[in-house]
Write a protein that holds these residues in place. Structure first.
Motif, mmCIF file in Angstrom:
data_model
loop_
_atom_site.group_PDB
_atom_site.id
_atom_site.type_symbol
_atom_site.label_atom_id
_atom_site.label_comp_id
_atom_site.label_asym_id
_atom_site.label_seq_id
_atom_site.Cartn_x
_atom_site.Cartn_y
_atom_site.Cartn_z
ATOM 1 N N GLN A 307 4.760 2.376 -9.193
ATOM 2 C CA GLN A 307 5.380 3.204 -8.030
ATOM 3 C C GLN A 307 4.281 3.831 -7.015
ATOM 4 O OE1 GLN A 307 8.047 6.282 -9.531
ATOM 5 N NE2 GLN A 307 8.613 5.132 -11.150
ATOM 6 N N GLN A 308 3.114 4.135 -7.774
ATOM 7 C CA GLN A 308 1.958 4.665 -6.762
ATOM 8 C C GLN A 308 1.319 3.409 -5.707
ATOM 9 O OE1 GLN A 308 -0.864 5.779 -9.518
ATOM 10 N NE2 GLN A 308 0.135 7.809 -9.879
ATOM 11 N N LYS A 309 1.665 2.083 -6.118
ATOM 12 C CA LYS A 309 1.237 0.873 -5.487
ATOM 13 C C LYS A 309 2.209 0.864 -4.425
ATOM 14 C CE LYS A 309 -2.144 -1.101 -8.429
ATOM 15 N NZ LYS A 309 -2.511 -2.537 -9.299
ATOM 16 N N ILE A 310 3.448 1.117 -4.816
ATOM 17 C CA ILE A 310 4.608 0.707 -3.996
ATOM 18 C C ILE A 310 4.493 1.935 -2.711
ATOM 19 C CG2 ILE A 310 7.069 0.512 -3.616
ATOM 20 C CD1 ILE A 310 5.607 -1.689 -5.127
ATOM 21 N N GLN A 311 4.296 3.100 -3.103
ATOM 22 C CA GLN A 311 4.097 4.244 -2.133
ATOM 23 C C GLN A 311 2.863 3.894 -1.301
ATOM 24 O OE1 GLN A 311 3.972 7.364 -4.730
ATOM 25 N NE2 GLN A 311 6.093 7.051 -5.647
ATOM 26 N N GLU A 312 1.867 3.520 -1.754
ATOM 27 C CA GLU A 312 0.809 3.194 -1.062
ATOM 28 C C GLU A 312 1.001 2.058 0.094
ATOM 29 O OE1 GLU A 312 -3.961 2.702 -1.512
ATOM 30 O OE2 GLU A 312 -2.755 1.272 -2.863
ATOM 31 N N ALA A 313 2.035 1.040 -0.423
ATOM 32 C CA ALA A 313 2.147 -0.062 0.576
ATOM 33 C C ALA A 313 3.182 0.568 1.601
ATOM 34 C CB ALA A 313 3.087 -0.997 -0.183
ATOM 35 N N ILE A 314 4.110 1.197 1.419
ATOM 36 C CA ILE A 314 4.938 2.180 2.305
ATOM 37 C C ILE A 314 4.016 2.660 3.633
ATOM 38 C CG2 ILE A 314 6.847 3.771 2.826
ATOM 39 C CD1 ILE A 314 7.709 3.140 0.040
ATOM 40 N N ARG A 315 3.294 3.464 3.153
ATOM 41 C CA ARG A 315 2.122 4.138 3.775
ATOM 42 C C ARG A 315 1.190 3.285 4.848
ATOM 43 N NH1 ARG A 315 -3.169 5.326 3.324
ATOM 44 N NH2 ARG A 315 -2.962 4.848 1.237
ATOM 45 N N LEU A 316 0.787 2.233 4.079
ATOM 46 C CA LEU A 316 0.099 1.297 4.758
ATOM 47 C C LEU A 316 0.812 0.386 5.700
ATOM 48 C CD1 LEU A 316 -2.405 0.088 1.971
ATOM 49 C CD2 LEU A 316 -2.981 1.422 3.684
ATOM 50 N N LYS A 317 1.945 0.197 5.387
ATOM 51 C CA LYS A 317 2.723 -0.507 6.373
ATOM 52 C C LYS A 317 2.915 0.299 7.725
ATOM 53 C CE LYS A 317 7.213 -2.609 7.074
ATOM 54 N NZ LYS A 317 8.787 -2.912 6.615
ATOM 55 N N LYS A 318 3.112 1.695 7.766
ATOM 56 C CA LYS A 318 3.059 2.242 8.945
ATOM 57 C C LYS A 318 1.719 2.421 9.554
ATOM 58 C CE LYS A 318 6.618 5.515 6.797
ATOM 59 N NZ LYS A 318 6.909 6.713 6.239
ATOM 60 N N GLU A 319 0.762 1.987 8.943
ATOM 61 C CA GLU A 319 -0.801 1.834 9.781
ATOM 62 C C GLU A 319 -1.127 0.646 10.277
ATOM 63 O OE1 GLU A 319 -3.489 3.273 6.662
ATOM 64 O OE2 GLU A 319 -2.673 5.182 6.541
ATOM 65 N N GLY A 320 0.052 -0.349 10.008
ATOM 66 C CA GLY A 320 -0.183 -1.924 10.668
ATOM 67 C C GLY A 320 -0.656 -2.680 9.687
ATOM 68 N N TYR A 321 -0.541 -2.508 8.180
ATOM 69 C CA TYR A 321 -0.766 -3.287 7.324
ATOM 70 C C TYR A 321 0.398 -4.407 7.122
ATOM 71 C CZ TYR A 321 -5.063 -1.637 5.304
ATOM 72 O OH TYR A 321 -6.227 -1.297 4.787
ATOM 73 N N GLN A 322 -0.178 -5.732 6.922
ATOM 74 C CA GLN A 322 1.035 -6.718 6.800
ATOM 75 C C GLN A 322 0.988 -6.660 5.202
ATOM 76 O OE1 GLN A 322 -0.409 -10.630 8.362
ATOM 77 N NE2 GLN A 322 -1.779 -9.504 9.916
ATOM 78 N N ILE A 323 2.415 -6.586 4.657
ATOM 79 C CA ILE A 323 2.852 -6.416 3.317
ATOM 80 C C ILE A 323 3.055 -7.635 2.832
ATOM 81 C CG2 ILE A 323 3.798 -5.111 1.531
ATOM 82 C CD1 ILE A 323 1.779 -3.419 3.311
ATOM 83 N N TYR A 324 2.844 -8.081 1.940
ATOM 84 C CA TYR A 324 3.329 -9.429 1.041
ATOM 85 C C TYR A 324 3.727 -9.050 -0.545
ATOM 86 C CZ TYR A 324 1.142 -12.101 5.048
ATOM 87 O OH TYR A 324 0.702 -12.593 6.221
ATOM 88 N N ARG A 325 4.779 -9.761 -0.790
ATOM 89 C CA ARG A 325 5.066 -9.803 -2.100
ATOM 90 C C ARG A 325 4.021 -10.798 -2.798
ATOM 91 N NH1 ARG A 325 11.223 -11.467 -3.088
ATOM 92 N NH2 ARG A 325 10.486 -13.399 -1.712
ATOM 93 N N ARG A 326 3.686 -10.561 -4.161
ATOM 94 C CA ARG A 326 2.758 -11.007 -4.722
ATOM 95 C C ARG A 326 3.069 -12.815 -4.707
ATOM 96 N NH1 ARG A 326 1.621 -12.611 -10.456
ATOM 97 N NH2 ARG A 326 3.901 -12.696 -10.523
#
Length: 436
Positions: A307-326
């Motif tokens: 859950q912590q990693k998913i929450q980090e991904a949610i935050r990073l997406k707002k910072e412009g990160y490209q999010i990928y499923r493994r």
């Protein structure tokens, strides 16, 4: 004429200073903002309140530039001087001979010196310098006559005021940004031959993935040959291996990749354009669509760590990160090549060195310390799962690819290119490829 701001009209009237701008911008990364002040009487200019004095010399067809700041004096040889000597003749600039000895420079945090660090690096037998730490020995010096010659006397060259085209804009006059250019860095190393069918395997890599490799090696400032050879070493061509193993071209691993904030610089024609920021979700998210990401941070089926990693991904997406499923990052060919190449550039721009970059891809950037010597790595003495990894990658290079391996590096402020040449220390049997 006193102190003036740079402008199109000013540069039309003073092509001598235009030449100074061109050299400093082309090879030492200077940016000249609109509020730059120029004092021609004292051969100096002021950027953001800091004064820089300059002198240009021609010696044996090579332009040498002496730049003085409040922190010290710096002397560099301008590569590819022929262009500038030709320009100076065309526009009436006449350089003096350098008769002044330049004292050794102290350590300085100046972007313009990034090029000088590599200009004097002739081989990796000399420890590569990690920016932004500039040791004194990386600044080239001359040794002639009077050490006390002042920078504020004797204007360094005279010009005939030849006019720059009336249609020029200030941006055109400032010239297109180019990366720093370094002398070639020579690596003496040997391939470590493990695959008698290496030429066929490399050819298959080029055939299957060459378009993706070309696109992303160019995007991230990496040599095509390096990326293609590394991926040839990594990928499985064994039909008995599990399909997922064969699909994972760069052999990305969950431990190393998932949850890592990968930041890879993006280049266009050698100019830093920005960064690709990539984050790969943990395996637990493989069965869920990315469209639902923002609602999955507290999904009860995930462990607390997940859950912590998913929450980090949610935050990073707002910072412009490209999010990928493994599953998408590891098992879709284009994504895999993109992310593998981005990781190579990511670790390379921590190390600013080809050998450490390649070894870091395999062993991790933490294990490849900045102060470990390249000889230690090339001799297989680093503690790693495959201590001969660099040699194993080298076996997949074609002979014509061992020269002119240009890698673009950045430290976040400065950008430069290093051209590597790999020299084999032993002769290989032409038929088998093994050492004689």
């Amino acid at each position: 004429m006193g102190v003036c701001r740079i402008s199109v009209d000013f540069l039309k009237q003073h092509p001598d200073f235009f030449l100074v701008m061109k050299i400093l911008r082309d090879y030492y990364g200077f940016s000249f903002p609109d509020d730059t002040l120029v004092d021609l009487e004292h051969s100096s200019f002021i950027i953001h309140g800091e004064r820089y004095s300059y002198k240009l010399y021609e010696r044996d067809g090579k332009i040498q530039i002496l730049l003085c700041t409040q922190k010290g004096e710096y002397h560099c040889i301008v590569p590819n001087s022929e262009v500038y000597v030709s320009y100076s003749k065309k526009h009436g600039s006449h350089f003096k001979t350098n008769h002044g000895r330049i004292k050794k420079a102290p350590v300085v945090q100046l972007g313009i010196m990034a090029a000088a660090l590599f200009l004097v690096s002739s081989s990796l037998n000399r420890e590569s310098v990690e920016l932004p730490h500039y040791p004194e020995t990386s600044i080239e010096t001359t040794s002639e006559v009077d050490e006390e010659e002042s920078l504020d006397t004797d204007v360094s060259f005279q010009t005939e005021n030849e006019v720059i085209s009336e249609s020029s804009s200030l941006e055109e006059v400032s010239m297109e940004e180019t990366p720093y250019i370094s002398s070639t860095v020579v690596i003496t190393a040997d391939p470590v031959i493990t695959n008698p069918n290496r030429e066929a395997k490399r050819a298959e890599t080029d055939e299957l993935y060459g378009d993706y490799i070309l696109e992303y090696s160019t995007r991230y400032g990496q040599p095509y040959a390096l990326v293609a050879s590394l991926l040839t070493q990594e990928r499985s061509d064994n039909p008995n291996d599990d399909l997922r193993v064969r699909q994972n071209i760069g052999q990305l691993t969950t431990t190393a990749v998932c949850g890592e904030k990968i930041v890879a610089p993006v280049f266009s024609n050698g100019v830093l354009q920005g960064y690709d920021k990539i984050y790969v979700l943990p395996p637990c998210y493989d069965d869920y669509p990315l469209e639902d990401l923002e609602t999955m941070g507290h999904f009860p089926s995930f462990s607390e760590e997940e859950q912590q990693k998913i929450q980090e991904a949610i935050r990073l997406k707002k910072e412009g990160y490209q999010i990928y499923r493994r599953c998408d990052a590891f098992y879709e060919a284009e994504n895999n090549v993109k992310i593998s190449t981005a990781i190579l550039a990511y670790v390379g721009n921590m190390k600013h060195d080809l050998v450490k970059e390649v070894m870091s891809y395999h062993a991790g950037y933490v294990k490849v310390a900045n102060d470990v010597s390249n000889d230690t790595i090339l001799n297989g003495q680093l503690d790693a799962e495959d201590p001969d990894y660099v040699g194993h990658v080298l076996q997949y290079f074609r002979p014509d690819e061992l020269e002119q391996l240009e890698i673009y590096f950045t430290d976040g402020m400065n950008t430069w290119v290093v051209s590597y040449e790999i020299q084999l220390s032993e002769v290989l049997n032409e038929e088998t490829g093994y050492h004689l």
